[in-house]
Design an enzyme around this catalytic site. Structure first.
Site, short mmCIF file in Angstrom:
data_model
loop_
_atom_site.label_atom_id
_atom_site.label_comp_id
_atom_site.label_asym_id
_atom_site.label_seq_id
_atom_site.Cartn_x
_atom_site.Cartn_y
_atom_site.Cartn_z
N SER A 124 0.85 -1.20 0.00
CA SER A 124 0.00 0.00 0.00
C SER A 124 0.88 1.24 0.00
O SER A 124 1.98 1.23 0.58
CB SER A 124 -0.86 -0.01 1.26
N TYR A 148 -1.62 -1.23 10.82
CA TYR A 148 -1.86 -1.75 9.46
C TYR A 148 -0.67 -1.41 8.56
O TYR A 148 -0.12 -2.28 7.87
CB TYR A 148 -3.16 -1.16 8.89
N LYS A 152 2.36 -3.81 6.53
CA LYS A 152 2.75 -3.76 5.11
C LYS A 152 4.26 -3.55 4.99
O LYS A 152 4.94 -4.19 4.17
CB LYS A 152 1.99 -2.65 4.37
P1 NAD Z 1 -10.67 -7.56 0.90
O1 NAD Z 1 -10.89 -7.61 2.37
O2 NAD Z 1 -11.85 -7.36 0.01
O3 NAD Z 1 -9.91 -8.89 0.41
C1 NAD Z 1 -9.06 -9.62 1.26
C2 NAD Z 1 -9.43 -11.08 1.12
O4 NAD Z 1 -8.56 -11.88 1.93
C3 NAD Z 1 -10.87 -11.38 1.57
O5 NAD Z 1 -11.49 -12.19 0.61
C4 NAD Z 1 -10.69 -12.13 2.89
O6 NAD Z 1 -11.74 -13.03 3.12
C5 NAD Z 1 -9.35 -12.80 2.67
N1 NAD Z 1 -8.60 -13.08 3.90
C6 NAD Z 1 -8.29 -12.23 4.91
N2 NAD Z 1 -7.59 -12.88 5.86
C7 NAD Z 1 -7.44 -14.16 5.44
C8 NAD Z 1 -6.81 -15.30 5.98
N3 NAD Z 1 -6.21 -15.26 7.18
N4 NAD Z 1 -6.83 -16.44 5.27
C9 NAD Z 1 -7.46 -16.51 4.07
N5 NAD Z 1 -8.07 -15.47 3.51
C10 NAD Z 1 -8.06 -14.30 4.19
O7 NAD Z 1 -9.57 -6.44 0.63
P2 NAD Z 1 -9.05 -5.81 -0.73
O8 NAD Z 1 -9.49 -4.40 -0.75
O9 NAD Z 1 -9.37 -6.68 -1.84
O10 NAD Z 1 -7.50 -5.80 -0.42
C11 NAD Z 1 -6.65 -6.86 -0.82
C12 NAD Z 1 -5.25 -6.58 -0.33
O11 NAD Z 1 -4.82 -5.31 -0.82
C13 NAD Z 1 -5.12 -6.49 1.19
O12 NAD Z 1 -3.90 -7.11 1.57
C14 NAD Z 1 -5.07 -5.01 1.48
O13 NAD Z 1 -4.35 -4.69 2.64
C15 NAD Z 1 -4.35 -4.49 0.23
N6 NAD Z 1 -4.67 -3.09 -0.06
C16 NAD Z 1 -5.97 -2.72 -0.22
C17 NAD Z 1 -6.26 -1.38 -0.48
C18 NAD Z 1 -7.70 -0.95 -0.66
O14 NAD Z 1 -7.97 0.24 -0.58
N7 NAD Z 1 -8.65 -1.81 -0.89
C19 NAD Z 1 -5.24 -0.43 -0.58
C20 NAD Z 1 -3.92 -0.86 -0.42
C21 NAD Z 1 -3.64 -2.19 -0.16
C1 UD1 Z 2 -7.14 5.01 3.72
C2 UD1 Z 2 -6.18 4.51 4.77
C3 UD1 Z 2 -4.93 3.99 4.10
C4 UD1 Z 2 -5.29 2.88 3.10
C5 UD1 Z 2 -6.28 3.45 2.11
C6 UD1 Z 2 -6.74 2.34 1.18
C7 UD1 Z 2 -6.69 5.88 6.76
C8 UD1 Z 2 -6.20 6.94 7.66
N1 UD1 Z 2 -5.89 5.59 5.69
O1 UD1 Z 2 -6.51 6.03 3.00
O2 UD1 Z 2 -4.04 3.45 5.05
O3 UD1 Z 2 -4.15 2.42 2.42
O4 UD1 Z 2 -7.43 3.96 2.81
O5 UD1 Z 2 -7.64 2.80 0.26
O6 UD1 Z 2 -7.71 5.27 6.97
N2 UD1 Z 2 -13.02 11.06 3.42
C9 UD1 Z 2 -14.10 11.86 3.79
N3 UD1 Z 2 -15.20 11.24 4.29
C10 UD1 Z 2 -15.30 9.90 4.45
C11 UD1 Z 2 -14.21 9.08 4.06
C12 UD1 Z 2 -13.08 9.70 3.56
O7 UD1 Z 2 -14.04 13.07 3.67
O8 UD1 Z 2 -16.36 9.40 4.92
C13 UD1 Z 2 -11.82 11.70 2.84
C14 UD1 Z 2 -10.54 11.45 3.62
O9 UD1 Z 2 -10.35 12.44 4.59
C15 UD1 Z 2 -9.48 11.51 2.49
C16 UD1 Z 2 -10.23 10.97 1.26
O10 UD1 Z 2 -11.61 11.11 1.57
O11 UD1 Z 2 -9.12 12.83 2.23
C17 UD1 Z 2 -9.94 9.50 0.98
O12 UD1 Z 2 -10.16 8.74 2.16
P1 UD1 Z 2 -10.09 7.14 2.17
O13 UD1 Z 2 -10.92 6.62 1.07
O14 UD1 Z 2 -10.40 6.69 3.56
O15 UD1 Z 2 -8.59 6.82 1.80
P2 UD1 Z 2 -7.22 7.32 2.49
O16 UD1 Z 2 -7.46 8.20 3.63
O17 UD1 Z 2 -6.35 7.83 1.41
#
Ligand code: NAD
Ligand code: UD1
Length: 337
Positions: A124, A148, A152
């Site tokens: 991330s 979190y 990472k």
């Molecule tokens: P998500 O929660 O939709 O997907 C994660 C999946 O992993 C789920 O299907 C869950 O059931 C499975 N899982 C969790 N723990 C497990 C375990 N112990 N054993 C087996 N399965 C398990 O999340 P996502 O948004 O698809 O994110 C996927 C990855 O990307 C995560 O590692 C997350 O930290 C990373 N990531 C997500 C974002 C975001 O904004 N969505 C941003 C940066 C990084």
């Molecule tokens: C958040 C996480 C970050 C993670 C990322 C994944 C926090 C502090 N950071 O980032 O670690 O990797 O999600 O996508 O949680 N906002 C509003 N109202 C809301 C929700 C969000 O105004 O109800 C604003 C936030 O202040 C920010 C922007 O929208 O400026 C995006 O927020 P969000 O989607 O939560 O993502 P990040 O904060 O970038």
């Protein structure tokens, strides 16, 4: 190639699964459904008309995971499984270290047992901590402001050391910026279990009438309209970045961290306006206090992805909102209905 997806039923995993199947790879999904639904996999099967293996299991179950890997014999593992809620990680740090860090150790041991040397990891942009300069390139200093983010960072270090000790190993650390949107079909998308923490799913739920209004966390940041600016990346572009990373991993060794973003920033109010245009609905909002831990601007320099992976984002904010709305309006209760 044979591709093993941990967490493949989740939001990013299911979109990547669809992309990887369309490239004719053989796939096995390993997921415990702790934050997802098996319906997502059924829908991918319907969309692609392709079969793939599914094992329901926890990555912390080392012997079960090793058995799944030894049976499937993957060329590459894409590791999505993990917990991702920042606030929850502050309240339950041990759960996060266990699932995300111990879970990855368990996976690497299982990969060694299956003689698999290639991994693509869901990192991330949070590993950059508070930006010291913008846009963020991969050489920006790393830090974490919550458990979190620490998980990472720790996994990135573990994978770097693992590659250092194994000349045949490859790790591609994909540092996602803000993934949003859904597949163009509206058949798969993001289905948060609880009240969404992130902006786009919250805005979608307001637009569809599940929530009354959006709270905008601060309008006094040093940004053009005072609200937070982020680099939103369409989940289909992100899925295609994984497909490119899989090809890259098959031809290279060593550890590479790569940003996955667009290089363009959008404010909270930009997102609200774009969503209103895409949905034809009004998104009521009120400005409230800043959220603790938020920064003004996060934006990627995406050149390395272009140079190493031959990948760049193609979809803009209007596409992200249109696809998020299609998914939300066709599935107001996500995979539950
Ligand atoms: P998500 O929660 O939709 O997907 C994660 C999946 O992993 C789920 O299907 C869950 O059931 C499975 N899982 C969790 N723990 C497990 C375990 N112990 N054993 C087996 N399965 C398990 O999340 P996502 O948004 O698809 O994110 C996927 C990855 O990307 C995560 O590692 C997350 O930290 C990373 N990531 C997500 C974002 C975001 O904004 N969505 C941003 C940066 C990084
Ligand atoms: C958040 C996480 C970050 C993670 C990322 C994944 C926090 C502090 N950071 O980032 O670690 O990797 O999600 O996508 O949680 N906002 C509003 N109202 C809301 C929700 C969000 O105004 O109800 C604003 C936030 O202040 C920010 C922007 O929208 O400026 C995006 O927020 P969000 O989607 O939560 O993502 P990040 O904060 O970038």
């Amino acid at each position: 190639m044979r591709v093993f997806l941990t967490g493949g039923a989740g939001y990013i995993g299911s979109h990547t699964l669809l992309e990887v199947l369309s490239e004719a790879h053989e796939v096995c999904v390993y997921d415990d459904y702790s934050n997802s639904s098996p319906h997502a996999l059924t829908r991918v099967e319907q969309l692609t008309n392709r079969k793939f293996d599914v094992v329901q299991g926890d990555i912390l179950d080392q012997s079960g995971l090793a058995a799944a890997l030894v049976t499937f014999k993957p060329d590459v593992v894409v590791h999505f499984a993990g917990k991702k809620a920042v606030g929850e990680s502050v309240e339950k740090p041990l759960m996060y270290y266990e699932n995300n860090v111990v879970g990855t150790l368990s996976l690497l041991r299982a990969m060694e047992a299956a003689d698999c040397n290639r991994i693509v990891f869901s990192s991330s942009a949070t590993v950059y901590g508070t930006p010291q300069y913008l846009p963020l390139d991969e050489n920006h200093p790393l830090s974490a402001t919550n458990p979190y983010g620490q998980t990472k960072l720790m996994v990135e270090h573990i994978l770097r050391d693992w590659c250092g000790a194994r000349p045949a190993a490859t790790a591609v650390l994909l540092r996602y910026f803000n993934p949003v949107g859904a597949h163009d079909s509206g058949i798969i998308g993001e289905d948060p279990n609880d009240i969404p923490n992130n902006l786009m799913p919250f805005v979608s739920q307001v637009a569809v009438g599940r929530r009354e209004k959006l709270q905008v966390f601060g309008n006094d940041y040093d940004t053009p309209d005072g609200t937070g600016v982020r680099d939103y990346i369409h989940v289909v572009d992100l899925a295609k970045a994984h497909a490119a990373a899989i090809s890259f991993a098959s031809a290279h060794t060593g550890c590479e961290a790569i940003n996955v973003g667009t290089g363009r920033g959008s404010s909270v109010l930009d997102v609200v306006r774009a969503f209103e245009a895409a949905s034809g609905r009004v998104v009521p909002y009120e400005v409230v206090q800043r959220r603790a831990g938020d920064v003004a601007t996060y934006c990627a320099l995406p050149e390395k992805a272009r140079n190493l992976l031959g990948w760049q984002a193609k979809r803009d904010l209007a596409d992200m909102c249109a696809s998020a709305w299609k998914w939300q309006s066709q599935n107001p209760d996500g995979y539950k209905d």
